[in-house]
Write a protein that holds these residues in place. Sequence first.
Motif, PDB file in Angstrom:
ATOM      1  N   ALA A 156      -4.729   2.818  -8.222  1.00 43.47           N
ATOM      2  CA  ALA A 156      -5.704   3.346  -6.934  1.00 43.47           C
ATOM      3  C   ALA A 156      -6.026   1.703  -6.441  1.00 43.47           C
ATOM      4  CB  ALA A 156      -6.723   4.111  -7.263  1.00 43.47           C
ATOM      5  N   ARG A 157      -6.552   0.924  -7.428  1.00 44.18           N
ATOM      6  CA  ARG A 157      -7.221  -0.397  -6.956  1.00 44.18           C
ATOM      7  C   ARG A 157      -6.412  -1.531  -7.547  1.00 44.18           C
ATOM      8  NH1 ARG A 157     -13.496   1.451  -7.310  1.00 44.18           N
ATOM      9  NH2 ARG A 157     -13.176   3.278  -5.758  1.00 44.18           N
TER      10      ARG A 157
ATOM     11  N   THR B 174       0.755  -1.145  -0.094  1.00 40.42           N
ATOM     12  CA  THR B 174       0.094   0.063  -0.134  1.00 40.42           C
ATOM     13  C   THR B 174       0.888   1.229   0.010  1.00 40.42           C
ATOM     14  OG1 THR B 174      -0.014  -0.013   2.367  1.00 40.42           O
ATOM     15  CG2 THR B 174      -1.864  -1.069   1.228  1.00 40.42           C
ATOM     16  N   GLU B 175       0.139   2.295  -0.640  1.00 34.22           N
ATOM     17  CA  GLU B 175       1.074   3.670  -0.468  1.00 34.22           C
ATOM     18  C   GLU B 175      -0.120   4.708  -0.604  1.00 34.22           C
ATOM     19  OE1 GLU B 175       4.909   4.915  -3.023  1.00 34.22           O
ATOM     20  OE2 GLU B 175       2.898   5.431  -4.170  1.00 34.22           O
ATOM     21  N   GLY B 176      -0.115   5.384   0.426  1.00 39.91           N
ATOM     22  CA  GLY B 176      -1.160   6.372   0.785  1.00 39.91           C
ATOM     23  C   GLY B 176      -2.550   5.626   0.513  1.00 39.91           C
ATOM     24  N   GLU B 177      -3.385   5.975  -0.099  1.00 41.52           N
ATOM     25  CA  GLU B 177      -4.841   5.286  -0.354  1.00 41.52           C
ATOM     26  C   GLU B 177      -4.745   4.361  -1.319  1.00 41.52           C
ATOM     27  OE1 GLU B 177      -8.124   7.838  -0.264  1.00 41.52           O
ATOM     28  OE2 GLU B 177      -7.673   8.150   1.957  1.00 41.52           O
ATOM     29  N   GLY B 178      -3.474   4.126  -2.234  1.00 38.91           N
ATOM     30  CA  GLY B 178      -3.495   3.287  -3.419  1.00 38.91           C
ATOM     31  C   GLY B 178      -2.451   2.070  -3.137  1.00 38.91           C
ATOM     32  N   TYR B 179      -2.005   1.578  -4.051  1.00 35.74           N
ATOM     33  CA  TYR B 179      -1.183   0.639  -4.401  1.00 35.74           C
ATOM     34  C   TYR B 179       0.163   0.771  -4.941  1.00 35.74           C
ATOM     35  CZ  TYR B 179      -4.835  -1.812  -1.684  1.00 35.74           C
ATOM     36  OH  TYR B 179      -5.844  -2.314  -0.863  1.00 35.74           O
TER      37      TYR B 179
ATOM     38  N   GLN C  54      -9.823  -4.863   3.417  1.00 36.89           N
ATOM     39  CA  GLN C  54      -8.841  -4.284   2.790  1.00 36.89           C
ATOM     40  C   GLN C  54      -9.157  -3.372   1.616  1.00 36.89           C
ATOM     41  OE1 GLN C  54      -5.507  -3.850   3.691  1.00 36.89           O
ATOM     42  NE2 GLN C  54      -5.273  -2.513   1.785  1.00 36.89           N
ATOM     43  N   PRO C  55      -9.572  -2.116   1.664  1.00 33.01           N
ATOM     44  CA  PRO C  55     -10.185  -1.332   0.787  1.00 33.01           C
ATOM     45  C   PRO C  55      -9.519  -1.120  -0.548  1.00 33.01           C
ATOM     46  CG  PRO C  55     -10.329  -0.371   2.802  1.00 33.01           C
ATOM     47  CD  PRO C  55      -9.668  -1.350   3.077  1.00 33.01           C
ATOM     48  N   GLY C  56      -9.765  -1.476  -1.758  1.00 30.24           N
ATOM     49  CA  GLY C  56      -9.235  -1.228  -3.090  1.00 30.24           C
ATOM     50  C   GLY C  56      -8.575  -2.553  -3.230  1.00 30.24           C
TER      51      GLY C  56
END
Length: 395
Positions: free
Chosen positions: A152-153, A135-140, A360-362
């Motif tokens: 992002a997803r 993960t990195e911030g809200e994304g991957y 785990q969102p996204g």
Amino acid sequence: MSFDVAVIGAGAAGMMCAAVAGQRGRRVVLIDHASRLAEKIRISGGGRCNFTNRETPPNAYLSANPQFCRSPLARYTPQDFLALVRRHRIAWHEKHRGQLFCDDSSEAIIAMLRAECDAGGVAWRMPCSVEAVRTEGEGYVLDTSSGPIRAARVVVATGGMAIPQLGATDFGLRLARQFGLKIIEPRPALVPLTFDAQQWAGWSALSGVALEVDIATGKGKTAGQFREDLLVTHRGLSGPAVLQISSYWNPGEPIAVDLAPGVDLAEALVQAKPGSRQQIDTVLAGLLPRRLADHWLAAQGLAGKRLADLGDKALRALGASLQAWSLVPTGTAGYRKAEVMRGGVDTRELNQQDMQSRRQPGLYFIGETVDVTGWLGGYNFQWAWASGAACGQAL
Ligand SMILES: Cc1cc2nc3c(=O)[nH]c(=O)nc-3n(C[C@H](O)[C@H](O)[C@H](O)COP(=O)(O)OP(=O)(O)OC[C@H]3O[C@@H](n4cnc5c(N)ncnc54)[C@H](O)[C@@H]3O)c2cc1C
């Protein structure tokens, strides 16, 4: 390298998901470590891809959470896939029990999915292996053999472990574990069943014998029962009947085989007796494949006996033994011979609307990596299309 969506695995589910998401305007990258696209589609259905079944009811799927598959299957149906096939002018035909196949080659299905991905502007990274996902911030960020890819997803569509010689891996399960998702124990399914070499020594001589049987195993909610063709092989039993029941079989449990389904063999033998001058071998060979009849009678010490010399009790016992053959396999032929993997990411971890992880969102899981396993006959591809479409529509 930044995308809205990274789909890992360009097989049946991954291509469907990428195409749907791309056509909805998402910037999608599709990553696969194989050098040839969609090998499992290519070899499926003997090269003609049994791409769906007319009917795909939820009870044609095994899962620790049997209700989960209902929603994706209801929202993307066999008719939806057939409409796509028609739009691409792929000739198809129906075989027995609603199974739909390409007339020519499964390559047509691969080309269709590829064209759908192109229509969605999907970017390809292939061959490209994914070494890590973090993960990195809200994304991957995906560390890949082609450098880092940001998205992002992330959709995991890396399939099951069947046929490792074609590049199948446990990547999806490892990734699920990394993010704390539970796994239902994976096992080979739709696979031949094997027997101890000594136990099977007499039977291996019957290799090649095929016949329609009723086959069953298990009890209660986890029981399976089919009427299909069985094939005797050198190592054990195969054919559609055995592949189907293998998905329900648990080690140590017996399977029950009726070698003359729909016939009352005991009654047929007793009825054939009055005035008969025939040997039991001849009578039984009229009801079962000759080699099987001969083997069974020899094992019971009845070979060469005249029907008239056998009591009704013995005939009834013979008939009953053929219709309630109980045997305990020692194992399966394993992932190298299996068509699918049973088990996988526990569906209680996923949202059935979009296949997203609840914890785990996204992060999404689709296709055979998920604990939804179909019968033989086009059901597994329909799950791949349906779970891929459900996810793609939500991205
Ligand atoms: C011999 C055989 C015949 C079959 N015939 C039929 C049939 O006629 N009808 C039917 O309904 N089902 C059939 N099946 C089952 C069907 O092929 C699968 O259920 C279906 O392909 C699953 O789709 P999927 O997208 O989840 O996985 P797959 O189609 O297996 O795709 C997974 C993709 O992920 C890639 N991948 C794996 N690991 C990684 C990694 N670490 N990094 C990057 N990429 C990775 C693989 O290269 C592959 O391209 C058959 C299976 C076999 C083995």
